[in-house]
Enzyme design. Structure first.
Site, PDB file in Angstrom:
ATOM      1  N   THR A 112     -16.155  23.990 -46.446  1.00 38.94           N
ATOM      2  CA  THR A 112     -16.196  22.965 -46.639  1.00 38.94           C
ATOM      3  C   THR A 112     -17.057  22.141 -45.634  1.00 38.94           C
ATOM      4  O   THR A 112     -17.548  21.082 -45.980  1.00 38.94           O
ATOM      5  CB  THR A 112     -14.881  21.906 -46.370  1.00 38.94           C
ATOM      6  OG1 THR A 112     -14.527  22.343 -45.089  1.00 38.94           O
ATOM      7  CG2 THR A 112     -13.646  22.659 -47.430  1.00 38.94           C
ATOM      8  N   SER A 170      -9.432  13.170 -49.758  1.00 42.05           N
ATOM      9  CA  SER A 170      -8.415  13.488 -49.137  1.00 42.05           C
ATOM     10  C   SER A 170      -8.558  12.994 -47.526  1.00 42.05           C
ATOM     11  O   SER A 170      -8.317  11.605 -47.391  1.00 42.05           O
ATOM     12  CB  SER A 170      -8.424  14.866 -49.034  1.00 42.05           C
ATOM     13  OG  SER A 170      -7.466  15.553 -48.247  1.00 42.05           O
ATOM     14  N   GLU A 201      -0.735  26.402 -45.186  1.00 42.25           N
ATOM     15  CA  GLU A 201      -1.533  26.552 -44.171  1.00 42.25           C
ATOM     16  C   GLU A 201      -0.979  25.865 -42.923  1.00 42.25           C
ATOM     17  O   GLU A 201      -0.459  24.861 -43.111  1.00 42.25           O
ATOM     18  CB  GLU A 201      -2.728  25.952 -44.624  1.00 42.25           C
ATOM     19  CG  GLU A 201      -3.562  26.283 -45.722  1.00 42.25           C
ATOM     20  CD  GLU A 201      -5.110  26.022 -46.035  1.00 42.25           C
ATOM     21  OE1 GLU A 201      -5.917  26.766 -46.060  1.00 42.25           O
ATOM     22  OE2 GLU A 201      -5.135  24.799 -46.156  1.00 42.25           O
ATOM     23  N   ALA A 202      -1.486  26.142 -41.590  1.00 41.24           N
ATOM     24  CA  ALA A 202      -1.142  25.493 -40.481  1.00 41.24           C
ATOM     25  C   ALA A 202      -1.444  23.965 -40.461  1.00 41.24           C
ATOM     26  O   ALA A 202      -0.636  23.287 -39.831  1.00 41.24           O
ATOM     27  CB  ALA A 202      -1.971  26.005 -39.252  1.00 41.24           C
ATOM     28  N   ASN A 203      -2.401  23.555 -41.119  1.00 38.89           N
ATOM     29  CA  ASN A 203      -2.842  22.254 -41.365  1.00 38.89           C
ATOM     30  C   ASN A 203      -1.686  21.336 -42.316  1.00 38.89           C
ATOM     31  O   ASN A 203      -1.876  20.058 -42.202  1.00 38.89           O
ATOM     32  CB  ASN A 203      -4.085  21.754 -41.818  1.00 38.89           C
ATOM     33  CG  ASN A 203      -4.152  22.495 -43.148  1.00 38.89           C
ATOM     34  OD1 ASN A 203      -3.444  22.612 -43.987  1.00 38.89           O
ATOM     35  ND2 ASN A 203      -5.529  22.933 -43.577  1.00 38.89           N
TER      36      ASN A 203
HETATM   37  C1  LIG Z   1      -9.505  25.550 -40.457  1.00 41.99           C
HETATM   38  C2  LIG Z   1      -8.904  24.774 -41.453  1.00 41.99           C
HETATM   39  O1  LIG Z   1      -8.005  23.878 -41.392  1.00 41.99           O
HETATM   40  N1  LIG Z   1      -9.707  24.701 -42.683  1.00 41.99           N
HETATM   41  C3  LIG Z   1      -9.475  24.015 -43.822  1.00 41.99           C
HETATM   42  C4  LIG Z   1     -10.695  23.595 -44.314  1.00 41.99           C
HETATM   43  O2  LIG Z   1     -11.507  24.747 -44.866  1.00 41.99           O
HETATM   44  P1  LIG Z   1     -12.769  25.299 -44.192  1.00 41.99           P
HETATM   45  O3  LIG Z   1     -13.193  26.362 -45.257  1.00 41.99           O
HETATM   46  O4  LIG Z   1     -12.065  25.989 -42.904  1.00 41.99           O
HETATM   47  O5  LIG Z   1     -13.743  24.471 -44.111  1.00 41.99           O
HETATM   48  O6  LIG Z   1     -10.421  22.579 -45.551  1.00 41.99           O
HETATM   49  C5  LIG Z   1      -9.753  23.302 -46.731  1.00 41.99           C
HETATM   50  C6  LIG Z   1      -9.574  22.200 -47.793  1.00 41.99           C
HETATM   51  O7  LIG Z   1      -9.062  21.207 -47.473  1.00 41.99           O
HETATM   52  C7  LIG Z   1      -8.280  23.820 -46.111  1.00 41.99           C
HETATM   53  O8  LIG Z   1      -7.619  24.480 -47.194  1.00 41.99           O
HETATM   54  C8  LIG Z   1      -8.454  24.785 -44.859  1.00 41.99           C
HETATM   55  O9  LIG Z   1      -7.382  25.111 -44.334  1.00 41.99           O
HETATM   56 MG   LIG Z   2      -5.356  16.136 -48.834  1.00 37.97          MG
END
Ligand SMILES: CC(=O)N[C@H]1[C@@H](OP(=O)(O)O)O[C@H](CO)[C@@H](O)[C@@H]1O
Ligand SMILES: [Mg+2]
Length: 553
Positions: free
Chosen positions: A519, A67, A384-386
């Site tokens: 992650t 990704s 998701e905000a992202n």
């Molecule tokens: C705050 C944030 O953006 N967290 C991301 C990130 O997860 P974390 O569990 O926060 O590391 O990676 C994920 C997979 O891509 C995504 O789903 C998620 O939104």
């Molecule tokens: Mg991706």
């Protein structure tokens, strides 16, 4: 499992030894690591995919991508029969397979699992669709996946080539539904449903379709596909930048960079100020919009996943209310519309959505949770905000809509209702029903902006984001943080939530939570408040608190 199968597995697994000193974990996005250590993992996920295909008696997908991560990383994940992420029930098996120390242990794990899950060999066999992004390591990892699949007797793989993650999920879903699922079919569906939405725009409201859109494709696979679509799509004027011909994948470009840094990606300059721009991530499953601000050192106005969700929700609500007018007379279907967010959604977006009368549900972070929840509605919109998100339509509702279209079309009456029904059907075809898809999301945003006659500025003014800050804290053991209520409260270690509450209460519109990342080996801190200074302050004091409670490295 017969002896022939067992010896085939033993022989083939011996060619993919586990690298020393690493531990793999099937996280929110499958396995991810530096590409140089991933061959054994991808080989083993090949076996897993074949077993999953036998178990489900359906086509399974295996995608090789990391990704938005660095180009030297790679990863692998599985798409289940409906195109969704692999069932969480199989994740522990994925973990133990990936970490089996040698081929004997690997075989033993497989034998035990096959028995426990009652996986019956000798039926219709297994079929796995393979896809990969543009990473150079993808080719050799693809070979490892093929070897894994062919180490299960009767399993076949179909190489879909370089595709976006959502394309592969779409192909799996379409095939299992008995539909045509080549890449061209995917493109045709996007192009025709976009066309349908544009043709249904009330005359006189078409305003902004000549204003150019610029897409930053993160130097990834999304750019390659957009260039293909551009040749056949009408009614949209767009230019693709960072299409991967020169720059490095995800290097100062892409949705993740733009959303986190809040500056323009490479390849954008002063001439682009004020123009509507979009940004995809490296495998094109995330989408954000932005516009560069004048005289600001590359600063941007970010239009994130929350605002994309809000735009989609408004449009769908408008169509549903047209239908509901008619329903009062017909007394037919009451569609249940809901939106799904995580705690990272900007508080202003949640307030806005609720004020517009929408039902808002929060889930823990990770697409699998949002997707599952959205599937509870007739129309469930999640983001998701992202920028990862999509819209799910229930089959009951789609059947009802089809019926409405036939009925209204044949009587020639109720043309507004007919148009609203046709729009909703077109949205269900345009937007990827399997997984968040930056390409289909982009065409839906564009169709809706044209429908509303809105510029990116007008769209951005739906509400003003509250200032926010995200920080990471390295701790000894992040799993010591246990959360509840969709990760908005910490239940362990005891006492920390009370301390967070005390700090948060000091700031007007303060909101703050911490959670262990799925992650990365960190605890994440999120804070928002009425000013940027207050959000920064709150985040850093809660980060200190986290450090005190959990100890730093
Ligand atoms: C705050 C944030 O953006 N967290 C991301 C990130 O997860 P974390 O569990 O926060 O590391 O990676 C994920 C997979 O891509 C995504 O789903 C998620 O939104
Ligand atoms: Mg991706």
């Amino acid at each position: 499992m017969n002896p022939q199968q067992q010896s085939l597995l033993l022989d083939s697994a011996a060619q993919f030894p586990l690298p020393q000193g690493v531990k793999f974990s099937y996280g929110t996005s499958g396995f991810r690591a530096d590409a140089s250590i991933l061959e054994s993992t991808v080989y083993r996920v090949g076996i897993l995919a074949a077993l999953r295909s036998i178990k489900t008696q359906a086509v399974i997908g295996l995608m090789i991508t990391a990704s938005h991560n660095h180009v030297s990383d790679n990863g692998v994940k599985i798409a289940d029969p409906g195109g969704e992420m692999m069932s969480q029930e199989w994740e522990p098996f994925a973990d133990s397979l990936a970490n089996a120390s040698d081929s004997k242990q690997l075989l033993q794990l497989i034998v035990e699992f096959v028995e426990k899950e009652n996986i019956q060999f000798g039926g219709r066999g297994a079929e796995v669709f393979l896809g990969r992004d543009t990473r150079p390591s993808g080719e050799s990892l693809l070979e490892a996946a093929k070897q894994g699949i062919s180490s299960i007797v009767g399993a076949v793989s179909v190489d879909m080539g370089v595709v976006t993650t959502p394309q592969l999920h779409w192909m799996v879903r379409a095939t299992n539904k008995g539909a045509k699922a080549f890449e061209q079919d995917y493109f045709d569906q996007l192009i025709s449903s976009f066309r349908c939405l544009v043709d249904l725009i009330p005359q006189g409201d078409r305003g902004n379709n000549q204003e150019k859109l610029i897409v930053d494709a993160s130097n990834g696979v999304g750019g390659v596909k957009l260039e293909v679509i551009k040749k056949s799509i009408h009614g949209l004027n767009f230019e693709v930048r960072n299409a991967g011909k020169e720059g490095v994948l995800n290097d100062g470009v892409g949705a993740d960079f733009v959303q986190k840094e809040k500056v323009t990606p490479h390849g954008f300059g002063p001439a682009d100020v004020g123009i509507r721009c979009a940004s995809l991530d490296g495998d094109a499953d995330r989408l954000v919009y932005f516009t560069a601000l004048p005289n600001s050192n590359s600063k941007i106005e970010l239009v994130d996943g929350d605002k994309i969700l809000s735009l989609f929700a408004l449009f769908i609500k408008e169509q549903l209310s047209i239908l509901e007018e008619a329903n009062k007379v017909n007394n037919s279907y009451q569609a249940h519309l809901g939106v799904v967010q995580t705690a990272y959604a900007n508080g202003a977006s949640t307030d806005y959505l609720k004020q517009t009368g929408l039902e808002v549900v929060l889930t823990p972070t990770g697409v699998k949770y949002l997707h599952e929840k959205a599937a509870d509605f007739d129309i469930g919109i999640y983001f998701e905000a992202n920028g990862h998100g999509t819209i799910l339509f229930s089959s009951n509702f789609l059947t009802w809509l089809d019926g409405r279209v036939n009925e209204l079309g044949s009587t020639g009456k109720g043309s507004e209702q007919l148009k609203a029904s046709l729009r909703l059907l077109a949205v269900s075809k345009l937007i990827n029903q399997a997984v968040g898809d930056a390409l289909s999301g982009l065409f839906l945003v564009e169709a809706i902006l044209q429908h509303m006659g809105w510029s990116i500025h007008k769209w951005n003014e739906l509400y003003n984001d509250l200032p926010s800050r995200q920080l990471k804290v390295k701790v000894v053991d992040r799993t010591a943080v246990v959360t509840a209520n969709a990760e908005t409260e910490v239940v362990s270690p005891p006492g920390i939530q009370e301390a967070i509450n005390v700090l948060t209460a000091k700031y007007p519109r303060g909101r703050c939570f911490i959670r262990p990342s799925g992650t990365e080996d960190v605890v994440r801190v999120y804070a928002e408040a009425s000013t940027q200074e207050a959000a920064d302050d709150l985040a850093s004091s809660v980060a200190k608190l986290t450090d005190q409670f959990l100890g730093s490295h």
